[in-house]
Design a protein around this motif. Structure first.
Motif, PDB file in Angstrom:
ATOM      1  N   GLN A  77       6.083  11.210   5.942  1.00 52.03           N
ATOM      2  CA  GLN A  77       5.597  12.163   6.943  1.00 52.03           C
ATOM      3  C   GLN A  77       6.201  13.526   6.685  1.00 52.03           C
ATOM      4  O   GLN A  77       7.312  13.648   6.193  1.00 52.03           O
ATOM      5  N   LEU A 129       1.430  11.480   6.152  1.00 50.31           N
ATOM      6  CA  LEU A 129       0.740  11.583   4.868  1.00 50.31           C
ATOM      7  C   LEU A 129       0.445  10.169   4.376  1.00 50.31           C
ATOM      8  O   LEU A 129       1.088   9.653   3.475  1.00 50.31           O
ATOM      9  N   LYS A 130      -0.552   9.503   4.998  1.00 44.60           N
ATOM     10  CA  LYS A 130      -0.852   8.105   4.724  1.00 44.60           C
ATOM     11  C   LYS A 130      -1.953   7.917   3.688  1.00 44.60           C
ATOM     12  O   LYS A 130      -2.142   6.830   3.182  1.00 44.60           O
ATOM     13  N   LYS A 131      -2.707   8.946   3.402  1.00 46.48           N
ATOM     14  CA  LYS A 131      -3.843   8.793   2.493  1.00 46.48           C
ATOM     15  C   LYS A 131      -3.357   8.751   1.046  1.00 46.48           C
ATOM     16  O   LYS A 131      -2.169   8.739   0.782  1.00 46.48           O
ATOM     17  N   LYS A 157      -5.299  13.472  -1.649  1.00 43.55           N
ATOM     18  CA  LYS A 157      -5.636  13.991  -0.321  1.00 43.55           C
ATOM     19  C   LYS A 157      -4.396  14.482   0.406  1.00 43.55           C
ATOM     20  O   LYS A 157      -4.449  15.475   1.133  1.00 43.55           O
ATOM     21  N   SER A 158      -3.295  13.790   0.213  1.00 40.77           N
ATOM     22  CA  SER A 158      -2.048  14.231   0.857  1.00 40.77           C
ATOM     23  C   SER A 158      -1.575  15.563   0.291  1.00 40.77           C
ATOM     24  O   SER A 158      -1.126  16.439   1.021  1.00 40.77           O
ATOM     25  N   SER A 176      -3.740  18.324   1.760  1.00 38.50           N
ATOM     26  CA  SER A 176      -3.388  18.694   3.133  1.00 38.50           C
ATOM     27  C   SER A 176      -2.051  19.439   3.183  1.00 38.50           C
ATOM     28  O   SER A 176      -1.873  20.346   3.993  1.00 38.50           O
ATOM     29  N   MET A 177      -1.098  19.063   2.302  1.00 41.33           N
ATOM     30  CA  MET A 177       0.168  19.803   2.237  1.00 41.33           C
ATOM     31  C   MET A 177      -0.053  21.232   1.768  1.00 41.33           C
ATOM     32  O   MET A 177       0.538  22.169   2.303  1.00 41.33           O
ATOM     33  N   TYR A 194       7.695  15.403  -2.080  1.00 36.36           N
ATOM     34  CA  TYR A 194       6.723  14.402  -1.650  1.00 36.36           C
ATOM     35  C   TYR A 194       6.487  13.366  -2.735  1.00 36.36           C
ATOM     36  O   TYR A 194       6.399  12.163  -2.451  1.00 36.36           O
ATOM     37  N   LYS A 228       7.293   9.509  -2.022  1.00 30.98           N
ATOM     38  CA  LYS A 228       6.148   8.594  -2.118  1.00 30.98           C
ATOM     39  C   LYS A 228       6.445   7.477  -3.119  1.00 30.98           C
ATOM     40  O   LYS A 228       6.127   6.309  -2.862  1.00 30.98           O
TER      41      LYS A 228
END
Length: 180
Positions: A102, A125-127, A131-132, A135-136, A156, A160
């Motif tokens: 997150q 940030l679950k995708k 995509k994450s 969005s970042m 990240y 991850k």
């Protein structure tokens, strides 16, 4: 909270005689600039980890473990305590006890101000990875700390990868023991 001597309250719980009056007053925090806050706290705060080098040439380094510090370095640019806008990327457990990344954005008017829940914005940030990252980049791009966008992306990727290993999707890298 500061306790002073001139009050109508009795301090029997504080082990003072009953005739010893006390006042309980509150202190209001003062808003200060980011640089002044860093100058006051750079050499001593609870999150500071000082490591000495083994020789004179290597020198010493200071790490900082506060939330909001993306590189864990004790500098003004990456400080999570003194900057009025910070980005924090961390792993948290979701409802199924799986590790999820997150991103938390903290925003205060000035450094040193108590930051409540109104100034905190959490983005899970679950995708998938692309995509994450998109969005970042949208959040950190132009308006919110664009100088930290590449550092946030690197953090990240590491968090991850750690979540993937912690969830059992992949195995961690095996460490070689001794000489091969």
């Amino acid at each position: 909270m500061i306790i002073t001597r001139h009050s109508a309250l009795r301090a029997t719980a504080l082990r003072y005689p009953p005739h010893y009056p006390l006042y309980i007053t509150t202190v209001q925090m003062v808003q200060i600039s980011d640089t002044l806050c860093y100058q006051l706290t750079k050499n001593h705060h609870a999150f500071l980890k000082k490591r000495n080098g083994s020789t004179k040439r290597t020198g010493s380094i200071q790490f900082s473990t506060e939330p909001g510090n993306l590189k864990n370095l004790n500098t003004l640019k990456y400080s999570g305590i003194c900057k009025s806008q910070t980005i924090d990327i961390s792993a948290v457990a979701d409802a199924n006890d799986r590790q999820v990344v997150q991103m938390t954005l903290l925003n205060a008017n000035k450094a040193g101000v108590s930051r409540g829940t109104a100034s905190k914005r959490t983005i899970p940030l679950k995708k998938n990875f692309r995509k994450s990252v998109k969005s970042m980049a949208k959040v950190t791009g132009l308006s919110y700390r664009s100088d930290l966008s590449s550092v946030a992306l690197a953090r990240y990727a590491k968090v991850k990868a750690g979540c993937v290993v912690a969830n059992g999707v992949k195995e961690g890298v095996k460490v070689k023991a001794g000489r091969a």
